[in-house]
Design an enzyme around this catalytic site. Structure first.
Site, PDB file in Angstrom:
ATOM      1  N   LYS A 160       0.792  -1.228   0.000  1.00 20.26           N
ATOM      2  CA  LYS A 160       0.000   0.000   0.000  1.00 20.26           C
ATOM      3  C   LYS A 160       0.821   1.273   0.000  1.00 20.26           C
ATOM      4  O   LYS A 160       1.730   1.443   0.804  1.00 20.26           O
ATOM      5  CB  LYS A 160      -0.914   0.010   1.224  1.00 20.26           C
ATOM      6  CG  LYS A 160      -1.998  -1.031   1.113  1.00 20.26           C
ATOM      7  CD  LYS A 160      -2.989  -0.863   2.227  1.00 20.26           C
ATOM      8  CE  LYS A 160      -4.213  -1.734   1.968  1.00 20.26           C
ATOM      9  NZ  LYS A 160      -5.094  -1.772   3.122  1.00 20.26           N
ATOM     10  N   GLY A 176       6.912  -1.452  12.433  1.00 19.65           N
ATOM     11  CA  GLY A 176       6.195  -0.188  12.616  1.00 19.65           C
ATOM     12  C   GLY A 176       7.097   0.916  13.151  1.00 19.65           C
ATOM     13  O   GLY A 176       7.010   2.069  12.720  1.00 19.65           O
ATOM     14  N   GLY A 198       8.892  -5.354   8.442  1.00 15.89           N
ATOM     15  CA  GLY A 198       8.757  -6.753   8.848  1.00 15.89           C
ATOM     16  C   GLY A 198       8.872  -7.728   7.689  1.00 15.89           C
ATOM     17  O   GLY A 198       9.616  -8.705   7.752  1.00 15.89           O
TER      18      GLY A 198
HETATM   19  P1  ADP Z   1       7.076  -4.383   5.069  1.00 16.94           P
HETATM   20  O1  ADP Z   1       6.476  -5.272   6.143  1.00 16.94           O
HETATM   21  O2  ADP Z   1       8.436  -4.833   4.654  1.00 16.94           O
HETATM   22  O3  ADP Z   1       7.012  -2.935   5.451  1.00 16.94           O
HETATM   23  P2  ADP Z   1       4.582  -4.281   3.621  1.00 16.94           P
HETATM   24  O4  ADP Z   1       3.875  -4.871   4.798  1.00 16.94           O
HETATM   25  O5  ADP Z   1       4.338  -2.875   3.290  1.00 16.94           O
HETATM   26  O6  ADP Z   1       6.168  -4.544   3.758  1.00 16.94           O
HETATM   27  O7  ADP Z   1       4.206  -5.113   2.307  1.00 16.94           O
HETATM   28  C1  ADP Z   1       4.407  -6.490   2.212  1.00 16.94           C
HETATM   29  C2  ADP Z   1       3.306  -7.155   1.430  1.00 16.94           C
HETATM   30  O8  ADP Z   1       3.116  -6.544   0.163  1.00 16.94           O
HETATM   31  C3  ADP Z   1       3.635  -8.607   1.150  1.00 16.94           C
HETATM   32  O9  ADP Z   1       2.685  -9.432   1.806  1.00 16.94           O
HETATM   33  C4  ADP Z   1       3.543  -8.730  -0.363  1.00 16.94           C
HETATM   34  O10 ADP Z   1       2.932  -9.939  -0.774  1.00 16.94           O
HETATM   35  C5  ADP Z   1       2.684  -7.541  -0.729  1.00 16.94           C
HETATM   36  N1  ADP Z   1       2.895  -7.131  -2.121  1.00 16.94           N
HETATM   37  C6  ADP Z   1       4.039  -6.684  -2.674  1.00 16.94           C
HETATM   38  N2  ADP Z   1       3.873  -6.461  -3.995  1.00 16.94           N
HETATM   39  C7  ADP Z   1       2.584  -6.777  -4.291  1.00 16.94           C
HETATM   40  C8  ADP Z   1       1.803  -6.776  -5.488  1.00 16.94           C
HETATM   41  N3  ADP Z   1       2.328  -6.360  -6.661  1.00 16.94           N
HETATM   42  N4  ADP Z   1       0.516  -7.159  -5.397  1.00 16.94           N
HETATM   43  C9  ADP Z   1      -0.012  -7.546  -4.213  1.00 16.94           C
HETATM   44  N5  ADP Z   1       0.674  -7.587  -3.062  1.00 16.94           N
HETATM   45  C10 ADP Z   1       1.955  -7.206  -3.090  1.00 16.94           C
HETATM   46 MG    MG Z   2       4.399  -5.762   6.608  1.00 15.77          MG
END
Ligand code: ADP
Ligand code: MG
Length: 398
Positions: free
Chosen positions: A202, A378, A355
């Site tokens: 997002k 977070g 994470g």
């Molecule tokens: P982080 O925990 O590293 O901050 P986020 O929680 O923001 O990362 O995002 C991780 C999630 O985003 C993962 O579950 C991944 O599957 C999803 N994701 C990444 N690219 C896509 C995509 N193109 N379409 C759908 N989901 C995605």
């Molecule tokens: Mg995450």
């Protein structure tokens, strides 16, 4: 403002003292109560060793899961005590209460060379409301306070911010110091070229990070589903890809104001659905089929991002490039992780926060080849947004 650290205290302030240490032992467990990822426990050990070596007596507080302010056997820290004991090689005494006379008595009776772990702070009513009375009681558990729970520092709770106001000295532990040094260093005084990579699902969750980083970086590489909201803003069709319609205007504004620093993937790995990896194929970003969705950056983008990472002196990464949980949509994420590992070898400072990104790096067995993998999802996001973390703010100034 720099904070006082455990390492700055003279040994005499630790010897024989009850050192109340807030750790983040909030590790994942499976249905049968087994710890499935002990990263956070391992990351806490250097601070405990440091205290024990100087004759201090570590009294450990941590939260665990979300038990909602009352005792819940599903969230007892007891299994964590066993894992901690086997990993650190010191006896770990577990106390079934946290803010009671019994707990205070246990702190005074703890033998030298042993660690006392108190029960889950989130069993306590005033923990999440940062109740001052509870903070005062927690302060009776030690002679000084060490906060090493970076992953919980973005919450003003009684066992993080509250107790630090009641018990002094209140200092940053080794892990906390390391997290603040790496993340803070990247923001305050990065070696250039400074390349940031942001991904994940997002744009809404990362928008403040994008805003905070754009003025500081030489390039901000975008991946993950959030690329699609930018594509929409550029007028491309994105098929069934994840888009946040209410953020399209914002994406357009970011593109317009960022000059050439904001870089979007030029190709995409698409498929009908994310469980249909065998039919995944690469398309240019302006040719995503109407009945398919982007689940990863394309191989051309992965290559050009790897080149940008190779030429950087500071690399900061938050958020996977695709649905890395489901191969082949892990390719972009792995390419970034490998390029960062190589870049570390060539002298760059490489930092992973978030994470899921940290999990991807650990899963690829590349964590040891990064300069720093943050233990706080977070908390690292809020820090990168430029926010003051309450658990840090409450510590003594250096
Ligand atoms: P982080 O925990 O590293 O901050 P986020 O929680 O923001 O990362 O995002 C991780 C999630 O985003 C993962 O579950 C991944 O599957 C999803 N994701 C990444 N690219 C896509 C995509 N193109 N379409 C759908 N989901 C995605
Ligand atoms: Mg995450």
């Amino acid at each position: 403002m720099k904070k006082k650290t455990l390492r700055s205290l003279p040994d005499s302030q630790l010897c024989s003292k009850r050192v109340l240490v807030r750790l983040d032992l909030n590790v994942p467990i499976d249905d049968s109560g087994h710890v499935t990822d002990d990263t956070r426990i391992r990351a806490s050990i250097p601070t405990l060793e440091y205290i024990l070596k100087r004759g201090g007596r570590p009294i450990v507080l941590s939260h665990f899961g979300r038990p909602k302010g009352k005792p819940d056997p599903r969230y007892t820290l007891q299994p964590v005590a066993d894992v901690l004991e086997s990993l650190c090689g010191h006896r770990v005494v577990f106390c079934e209460t946290t803010d009671t006379d019994e707990a205070i008595k246990a702190t005074h009776e703890l033998p030298h060379g042993e660690i006392l772990l108190l029960e889950n702070t989130r069993f306590l009513v005033g923990e999440e409301s940062n109740d001052e009375g509870l903070a005062r009681t927690l302060a009776e558990l030690g002679d000084l306070f060490v906060n090493d729970a970076f992953g919980a520092a973005h919450r003003a709770h009684a066992s993080t911010a509250g107790v630090a106001r009641q018990l002094h000295p209140a200092v940053a532990g080794l892990l906390m110091e390391r997290e603040l040094d790496y993340l803070g260093g990247a923001l305050a005084d990065p070696k250039h070229p400074f390349v940031a990579i942001l991904g994940g699902s997002k744009i809404s969750g990362k928008i403040d990070v994008i805003r905070a980083l754009l003025p500081k970086v030489d390039a901000l590489l975008i991946g993950g589903a959030m690329a699609c909201t930018f594509y929409k803003a550029m007028g491309y069709e994105v098929g069934n890809s994840l888009v946040e319609p209410d953020r399209i205007d914002l994406a357009r504004e970011l593109i317009d104001t960022s000059g050439t620093r904001l870089i979007l993937p030029h190709d995409a790995m698409v498929a009908r659905n994310m469980d249909d990896g065998s039919n995944a194929h690469t398309v240019k970003r302006d040719a995503i089929p109407a009945d398919e969705a982007m689940f990863d950056i394309g191989p051309g983008t992965a290559q050009s991002y790897a080149r940008a990472i190779a030429s950087a002196k500071t690399v900061l990464w938050n958020g996977p490039m695709g649905v890395f949980e489901k191969p082949p949509f892990d390719a972009g994420t792995l390419a970034v992780a490998r390029a960062m590992a190589d870049s570390t070898d060539h002298g760059a400072i490489t930092i992973v926060g978030g994470g899921d990104s940290a999990a991807a790096v650990t899963g690829a067995r590349l964590a040891a080849r990064m300069s720093h993998v943050s233990t706080g999802g977070g908390a690292s996001l809020e820090f990168l947004e430029g926010k003051e973390l309450p658990g840090v703010a409450a510590l003594d100034d250096a």
